[in-house]
Design an enzyme around this catalytic site. Structure first.
Site, mmCIF file in Angstrom:
data_model
loop_
_atom_site.group_PDB
_atom_site.id
_atom_site.type_symbol
_atom_site.label_atom_id
_atom_site.label_comp_id
_atom_site.label_asym_id
_atom_site.label_seq_id
_atom_site.Cartn_x
_atom_site.Cartn_y
_atom_site.Cartn_z
ATOM 1 C CG ASN A 9 8.518 -33.698 110.754
ATOM 2 O OD1 ASN A 9 8.521 -32.936 111.645
ATOM 3 N ND2 ASN A 9 10.076 -33.930 110.331
ATOM 4 C CB CYS A 10 5.750 -33.910 115.598
ATOM 5 S SG CYS A 10 5.569 -34.645 117.218
#
Length: 118
Positions: A9-10
């Site tokens: 999710n970065c």
């Protein structure tokens, strides 16, 4: 094959993988929250990155919220324990190519140089 270590999710990891897709660079993505690196792997990475402190994203919320006592590990064992407990502290993405070269972070120009793309 190139291996990208990071968090799924970065945003920076997403940019890096999109870049690799766009330039048809084969890679494997490993989320190190789901697949925590072994203590031996962390030690190897630290050796290639210039030490454990060089691997830390000190602008992260996780780092800022750590008690001061945890921000100054005094041994490799303490660093390994900290990074196993909080893998999100590792600068991302961490990129390792077949030749064993390690780099951290993403930039268009940096990746062009790293993957020999004009």
């Amino acid at each position: 094959m190139t291996t990208i270590y990071g968090l799924k999710n970065c945003d920076t990891c997403k940019k890096a993988t999109k870049w690799l897709d766009r330039f048809n660079v084969a890679y494997t993505f490993v989320d190190y929250r789901d697949n925590k690196p072994s203590p031996e792997t962390l030690l190897e990475w630290a050796g290639k990155a210039g030490g454990f402190a060089a691997m830390i994203n000190k602008s992260s919320t996780t780092w800022r919220q750590l008690p001061d006592s945890r921000k100054s590990p005094e041994s490799d064992a303490e660093w390994k324990l900290l990074l196993r407990e909080y893998p999100q502290l590792i600068k991302r993405p961490l990129v390792i190519t077949d030749d064993g070269t390690l780099s951290q972070g993403f930039s268009d120009n940096g990746f062009k140089a790293r993957f020999n793309i004009a």
